[in-house]
Write a protein that holds these residues in place. Structure first.
Motif, PDB file in Angstrom:
ATOM      1  N   THR A 200      36.408  30.385  -6.108  1.00 27.55           N
ATOM      2  CA  THR A 200      35.210  30.208  -5.308  1.00 27.55           C
ATOM      3  C   THR A 200      35.312  28.951  -4.476  1.00 27.55           C
ATOM      4  N   LEU A 201      35.842  27.933  -5.094  1.00 23.96           N
ATOM      5  CA  LEU A 201      35.972  26.623  -4.461  1.00 23.96           C
ATOM      6  C   LEU A 201      36.804  26.724  -3.193  1.00 23.96           C
ATOM      7  N   VAL A 202      37.921  27.392  -3.288  1.00 25.74           N
ATOM      8  CA  VAL A 202      38.774  27.518  -2.115  1.00 25.74           C
ATOM      9  C   VAL A 202      38.032  28.262  -1.015  1.00 25.74           C
ATOM     10  N   ALA A 203      37.335  29.317  -1.400  1.00 27.38           N
ATOM     11  CA  ALA A 203      36.584  30.075  -0.403  1.00 27.38           C
ATOM     12  C   ALA A 203      35.531  29.200   0.258  1.00 27.38           C
ATOM     13  N   LEU A 204      34.827  28.420  -0.556  1.00 25.98           N
ATOM     14  CA  LEU A 204      33.789  27.563  -0.011  1.00 25.98           C
ATOM     15  C   LEU A 204      34.351  26.569   0.980  1.00 25.98           C
ATOM     16  N   SER A 205      35.561  26.102   0.724  1.00 23.79           N
ATOM     17  CA  SER A 205      36.090  25.055   1.583  1.00 23.79           C
ATOM     18  C   SER A 205      36.813  25.604   2.798  1.00 23.79           C
ATOM     19  N   LEU A 206      36.859  26.930   2.906  1.00 26.14           N
ATOM     20  CA  LEU A 206      37.589  27.519   4.019  1.00 26.14           C
ATOM     21  C   LEU A 206      37.048  27.090   5.372  1.00 26.14           C
ATOM     22  N   GLY A 207      35.722  27.119   5.490  1.00 25.59           N
ATOM     23  CA  GLY A 207      35.135  26.698   6.753  1.00 25.59           C
ATOM     24  C   GLY A 207      35.554  25.270   7.068  1.00 25.59           C
ATOM     25  N   TYR A 208      35.620  24.485   6.021  1.00 27.37           N
ATOM     26  CA  TYR A 208      36.001  23.087   6.156  1.00 27.37           C
ATOM     27  C   TYR A 208      37.464  22.970   6.556  1.00 27.37           C
ATOM     28  N   ILE A 209      38.291  23.812   5.971  1.00 30.29           N
ATOM     29  CA  ILE A 209      39.721  23.782   6.305  1.00 30.29           C
ATOM     30  C   ILE A 209      39.912  24.111   7.768  1.00 30.29           C
ATOM     31  N   VAL A 210      39.161  25.088   8.228  1.00 32.76           N
ATOM     32  CA  VAL A 210      39.263  25.473   9.635  1.00 32.76           C
ATOM     33  C   VAL A 210      38.876  24.307  10.535  1.00 32.76           C
ATOM     34  N   ALA A 211      37.757  23.679  10.210  1.00 28.20           N
ATOM     35  CA  ALA A 211      37.322  22.525  11.004  1.00 28.20           C
ATOM     36  C   ALA A 211      38.368  21.426  10.945  1.00 28.20           C
ATOM     37  N   GLY A 212      38.866  21.198   9.749  1.00 28.49           N
ATOM     38  CA  GLY A 212      39.864  20.155   9.574  1.00 28.49           C
ATOM     39  C   GLY A 212      41.107  20.429  10.396  1.00 28.49           C
TER      40      GLY A 212
ATOM     41  N   VAL B 184      39.070  37.633  -0.261  1.00 23.08           N
ATOM     42  CA  VAL B 184      40.181  37.452  -1.199  1.00 23.08           C
ATOM     43  C   VAL B 184      39.727  36.633  -2.408  1.00 23.08           C
ATOM     44  N   ALA B 185      38.974  35.574  -2.129  1.00 21.33           N
ATOM     45  CA  ALA B 185      38.490  34.736  -3.226  1.00 21.33           C
ATOM     46  C   ALA B 185      37.568  35.523  -4.145  1.00 21.33           C
ATOM     47  N   ASP B 186      36.689  36.332  -3.568  1.00 22.69           N
ATOM     48  CA  ASP B 186      35.796  37.176  -4.349  1.00 22.69           C
ATOM     49  C   ASP B 186      36.576  38.076  -5.288  1.00 22.69           C
ATOM     50  N   LEU B 187      37.574  38.747  -4.715  1.00 23.44           N
ATOM     51  CA  LEU B 187      38.344  39.697  -5.505  1.00 23.44           C
ATOM     52  C   LEU B 187      39.168  38.983  -6.570  1.00 23.44           C
ATOM     53  N   LEU B 188      39.659  37.810  -6.200  1.00 21.59           N
ATOM     54  CA  LEU B 188      40.434  37.041  -7.165  1.00 21.59           C
ATOM     55  C   LEU B 188      39.572  36.656  -8.368  1.00 21.59           C
ATOM     56  N   TYR B 189      38.394  36.174  -8.070  1.00 19.35           N
ATOM     57  CA  TYR B 189      37.464  35.798  -9.134  1.00 19.35           C
ATOM     58  C   TYR B 189      37.172  37.003 -10.017  1.00 19.35           C
ATOM     59  N   PHE B 190      36.965  38.122  -9.370  1.00 25.93           N
ATOM     60  CA  PHE B 190      36.678  39.343 -10.092  1.00 25.93           C
ATOM     61  C   PHE B 190      37.830  39.703 -11.022  1.00 25.93           C
ATOM     62  N   LYS B 191      39.054  39.550 -10.517  1.00 24.20           N
ATOM     63  CA  LYS B 191      40.221  39.880 -11.307  1.00 24.20           C
ATOM     64  C   LYS B 191      40.341  38.962 -12.518  1.00 24.20           C
ATOM     65  N   LEU B 192      39.999  37.684 -12.330  1.00 27.44           N
ATOM     66  CA  LEU B 192      40.218  36.712 -13.392  1.00 27.44           C
ATOM     67  C   LEU B 192      39.140  36.715 -14.452  1.00 27.44           C
ATOM     68  N   ASP B 193      37.929  37.113 -14.107  1.00 27.53           N
ATOM     69  CA  ASP B 193      36.838  37.013 -15.061  1.00 27.53           C
ATOM     70  C   ASP B 193      36.484  38.398 -15.593  1.00 27.53           C
ATOM     71  N   PRO B 194      36.833  38.681 -16.835  1.00 32.63           N
ATOM     72  CA  PRO B 194      36.570  40.022 -17.358  1.00 32.63           C
ATOM     73  C   PRO B 194      35.096  40.315 -17.552  1.00 32.63           C
ATOM     74  N   ARG B 195      34.257  39.269 -17.387  1.00 34.42           N
ATOM     75  CA  ARG B 195      32.839  39.512 -17.629  1.00 34.42           C
ATOM     76  C   ARG B 195      32.191  40.265 -16.488  1.00 34.42           C
TER      77      ARG B 195
END
Lengths: 320, 313, 322
Positions: free
Chosen positions: A248-260, A306-317
């Motif tokens: 989630t963190l990486v996804a959140l910072s994506l906008g920031y990465i683009v600006a950066g 991608v981040a959403d799906l990754l999180y989904f894959k990692l968290d069995p809950r």
């Protein structure tokens, strides 16, 4: 497959968002005042034939509604118009720029993730000690620095030792693969280091927070009760759970990465997407600007998915 | 929530302004942050009165070196850097606050509406928020500035339009929890109108969190303005800190070795952002206390000598 | 005369408070536990019973400090802190927590967590561990095939059973159950209690049952320790406490539990709230809420033996005797 509907739902959302972004892009550029922006055919120094072709392709004489539909169709074919600056197809320019940006951004992000995770875990583990205070302060410090300013500072510091502009040394004639590689590596160092330093602060804080949260969970107490050694508990139980927010963190910072990326490429004259945006603004190259903006927005949507799906894959809950 | 340590000491849940201020005082990071901000704000507000030299007065050569008279040297126009920084902070802070006000107004409204009414209203508003979230800020700001021209007004509006989403989400969550509280339900049962309930019950509970969020947003707004100025899209008539950096960059300060034209303005921006982060972060922590005790860390529980005041046999 | 299985003596626990100061959560608690005995540790929320139970296994957070003795078969395991107590965890004393969502790691299968305990203490490895896990699950009424499931895929009751199975993996001598039924609904509660009863009898386990739910104690336990404000108020066989309480708190506590057989009886609640534990207490901690307080209660009552294995900390007992 588990949660097939979750995957479908998230993908559908991404598709809709892309659509919204595309529409926004159209609205911004075609509905703007004056024809300097809206007229894609006003390529300076272009032949009349080219102008005519563009007019036809994008239906610039038709109504706005019709233009919108045509725009979508052209988009589906990858036609984004012609750049005002170098009279090349926008899509070609963008492709080249993207290929230049990716390694730099990936390197910087990787650096930030690794260092950030390390320091975040250490800060949480050594809670209440000077180590934690130091780590957090350092993270906050770098997090607060404006990206371009940090880049400039690094240039001031490393001016003699590392190349501070461009992607390659233009004066190298026919370099061997190895020389070329070393040259690239030298040039990519400062830009990606800047990005890495700016990002790592945020990551440290998030990882530390997630780790502290995880270390307060009941199952950590259970693990302790079972007689596991503290570091084993961190490794085997806490780390895995605390890392879920990383996606989630990486996804959140994506906008920031683009600006950066835009700021960094401007400072270091790196010929990537960010620099393309800057140049487009400078040169009033509206088709390029429009294309770049669309590309950036779509990539943010894509990586969010991608981040959403990754999180989904990692968290069995998550089963919904 | 940890179900085990029921008896673990918890920080009191703070929902009143006074309590938040008290907490701030006990909290070193918050104290440092507020001090930094107050000092900078003071200098910015009173810049016309306390700046050592004139903002447009050339007092020496281009990129003059730092000296006793000019501790931070001179910029590319021979103007004293300390003066420039004070005036620059003034503009940057104004832009930051103005943009934040816009975003707070939009975000707060959206958050309250979505959290209070729930259901369809909530879903629609959150969908819109989601779409706004994915748009990368700086590119959009660049596009708007490029198309509609760089002016302070445009910048403020654009930054505000992009930053409201964070506020909206946070406020919505808080409003949802407040709505479920007993006294709100009671007020509804007594027939109080929505507006009355929102103003008298919801807003006071939400206000502290809104303020914390605002402080954090100011930091982002100032960063955005700095970035825009650097890319040449700032308002050309005002000298913000970002513009100071851009000027120095354009006039090749680095190759001239004039680091003092670049390092201080950026450092000042960093300090403002740091101050905001410290204060806003501490406020948020105080309002959402972690009720959990970390079960594990490098330290372990300590042992003390036997007390002996044993009331057992 | 053999040494008792578990002895707690003069146990104190303090927690550091944010912003300075400390909370004296456990103030000189002591009791013994013999092999196969069932002890109920009861009291209101915040009385220190859970902290006491955790302290026995050294499961205190870094913000805590402790003093006192915890003797496992005569050996003081608390003396060296974490390092002396860790070797005894799970093999001598095991614990089951409230059956809430997170007592088991949600991202690992139930089976893997039991195997972890088996392998850590050398009870079994590899295929043998898997077999043993299956047996343990079956012994608590869970089909062995469920070992591959994640905790959230099991119902609350099953999760609690799995936790019990895991606790028994290394054949401990003492089982601590901290509010084992509180988060479950009534039907499931009864099943879990029966299970605990059966298992303790079958394996000769000693049980420390921490709860605020008195009927549960009455059903399962032989003796009970009643705690108030971090101290022991009264201690003795459950029957005696119920029929002949000597401490006013014990009496009011039992009276506060509504009795289905006595529908016309009034429901008595204890007015007021327990004292704050972050400052020293003057005299008897129960005094402000006690209906029988008198002038001597201004001094702290010491825990006295009342004969028949009973003790109480109340000045009224002195008056009665003399």
């Amino acid at each position: 497959m588990r949660g097939a509907d979750y995957v479908i739902k998230r993908t559908a959302f991404a598709v809709v968002t892309v659509f919204v972004a595309v529409t926004l892009n159209f609205a911004l550029f075609r509905l703007a005042p004056g024809s300097a922006v809206t007229d894609l055919s006003r390529v300076p120094h272009a032949t009349p034939e080219l102008r005519q072709a563009l007019k036809k392709q994008f239906g610039l004489d038709k109504s706005r509604g019709a233009q919108y539909v045509i725009y979508l169709r052209q988009l589906a074919h990858g036609n984004l118009g012609v750049s005002f600056a170098n009279e090349q197809p926008v899509s070609t320019n963008l492709r080249v720029a993207l290929i230049n940006t990716l390694p730099m951004v990936l390197l910087g992000t990787l650096f930030a993730i690794i260092i950030g995770t390390l320091t975040g875990v250490i800060a949480a583990w050594r809670r209440g000690t000077p180590t934690e205070a130091l780590t957090v302060t350092s993270a906050l410090g770098f997090y607060s620095m404006p990206t371009h300013w940090l880049g400039l500072m690094l240039i001031i510091i490393f001016a003699g030792t590392l190349p501070t502009g461009g992607m390659t040394n233009e004066f190298l004639i026919n370099p061997s693969f190895w020389t070329h590689f070393r040259d690239l590596a030298a040039h990519i160092t400062l830009p990606s280091l800047t990005l890495g330093l700016v990002l790592y602060g945020e990551y440290t804080l998030i990882v530390r927070s997630a780790m502290l949260e995880t270390l307060g969970e009941d199952y950590i107490l259970t693990a302790r009760a079972k007689g596991l050694k503290p570091w084993t508990i961190v490794r085997r139980h806490a780390l895995r759970n605390a890392m879920l927010p990383v996606a989630t963190l990486v996804a959140l910072s994506l906008g920031y990465i683009v600006a950066g990326a835009i700021l960094i490429e401007t400072v270091f004259s790196w010929p990537g997407i960010g620099r393309a945006v800057y140049d487009a603004v400078l040169q009033r190259d509206y088709p390029m600007l429009q294309g770049a903006f669309l590309l950036l927005t779509i990539s943010v949507v894509f990586f969010n998915l991608v981040a959403d799906l990754l999180y989904f894959k990692l968290d069995p809950r998550i089963t919904e | 929530m940890s179900s085990v340590l029921i008896e673990a000491p918890t920080a009191p849940v703070l929902t009143r302004r006074g309590a938040v201020l008290r907490m701030l005082r006990r909290n070193p990071p918050a104290l440092i942050g507020s001090t930094i901000l107050l000092v900078i704000a003071f200098c910015a507000v009173f810049a016309p009165l306390i700046a050592p030299y004139g903002l447009h007065t050339q007092v020496g050569p281009v990129f003059g070196r730092p000296s006793w008279k000019h501790p931070l040297g001179l910029d590319d126009g021979g103007i004293d850097m300390v003066t420039l920084l004070m005036w620059g902070a003034r503009v940057s802070l104004i832009v930051g606050f103005a943009a934040t006000f816009v975003s707070m107004a939009i975000g707060g409204t959206v958050g309250v509406l979505a959290g209070y009414f729930g259901g369809k209203v909530d879903t629609i508003l959150m969908r819109i928020t989601d779409y706004f979230l994915v748009i990368p800020d700086v590119p959009l700001m660049i596009v708007v500035a490029a198309i509609w021209g760089p002016s302070l007004f445009h910048i403020v509006i654009v930054i505000g339009i992009l930053l409201w989403t964070g506020t909206a989400r946070v406020i919505r969550a808080q409003v949802k929890s407040v709505r479920e509280r007993v006294y709100v339900k009671r007020a509804r049962a007594l027939g109080a109108g929505h507006l009355r309930i929102v103003v008298r019950h919801v807003l006071p509970q939400v206000a502290p969190l809104l303020i914390a969020n605002t402080v954090l947003t100011v930091a982002v707004a100032i960063f955005d303005e700095t970035a825009l100025s650097f890319l040449g899209l700032g308002d050309p008539s005002r000298t913000s800190l970002g513009k100071v950096i851009e000027n120095a960059f354009e006039r090749a300060a680095i190759s001239s070795g004039a680091w003092w034209a670049i390092v201080p303005p950026g450092a000042l921006v960093a300090l403002i952002i740091l101050g905001c982060s410290l204060v806003g972060g501490s406020m948020e922590d105080a309002l959402n206390p972690r009720l959990r005790v970390a079960h594990l860390s490098a330290r372990t529980f300590r042992l003390r000598p036997l007390v002996g005041r044993e009331n057992a046999l | 005369m053999s040494v008792p299985l578990l002895q707690v003596e003069d146990l104190h626990v303090w927690f550091d408070l944010q912003g300075g100061g400390e909370l004296h959560a456990v103030q000189g608690v002591g009791f013994t536990l013999e092999r196969g005995e069932r002890l109920g540790l009861v009291g209101e929320s915040g009385c220190g019973k859970t902290t006491t139970a955790l302290a026995i296994m050294g499961l205190l957070p870094p913000s805590a400090s402790a003093a006192g003795r915890v003797l496992l078969e005569g050996v003081d395991v608390l003396a060296g802190g974490e390092s002396t107590i860790r070797p005894h965890r799970w093999v001598d004393v095991a614990i089951v927590f409230q059956g809430a969502m997170n007592a088991l790691n949600p991202v690992r299968t139930v089976g893997s967590q039991i195997i972890e305990a088996l392998e850590l203490h050398g009870v079994a490895r590899g295929a043998a561990a898997r077999r043993r896990t299956g047996e343990l699950l079956e012994s608590v009424g869970i089909p062995a095939a469920r070992a591959g499931r994640f905790p959230h895929e099991l119902s609350g009751g099953m999760r609690q059973r799995a936790a019990i199975a895991m606790a028994l993996a290394c054949n401990p001598k003492v089982l601590i159950a901290d509010e084992p039924t509180t988060a479950l609904d009534v039907m499931v509660q009864a099943q879990i209690l029966e299970l605990l009863d059966a298992l303790c009898r079958e394996f000769g386990l000693a049980l420390v049952l921490v709860t605020h739910d008195l009927p549960v104690v009455a059903q399962l336990c032989d003796r009970s320790v009643v705690m108030y404000a971090g101290r022991v108020a009264e201690q003795g066989p459950v029957d005696a406490l119920y029929h002949d309480p000597r401490h006013p708190y014990t009496r009011l506590l039992f009276a506060a539990t509504p009795d289905l057989d006595d529908l016309d009886g009034r429901v008595v609640s204890i007015p007021g709230a327990p004292p704050r534990l972050d400052r020293p207490i003057d005299g008897c901690p129960f005094r402000p809420r006690c209906d029988r307080a008198f002038d001597r209660c201004a001094a702290e009552p010491m825990l006295r033996s009342l004969g028949d294995g009973r003790t109480a900390a109340c000045h009224l007992t002195e008056v009665a005797v003399t």
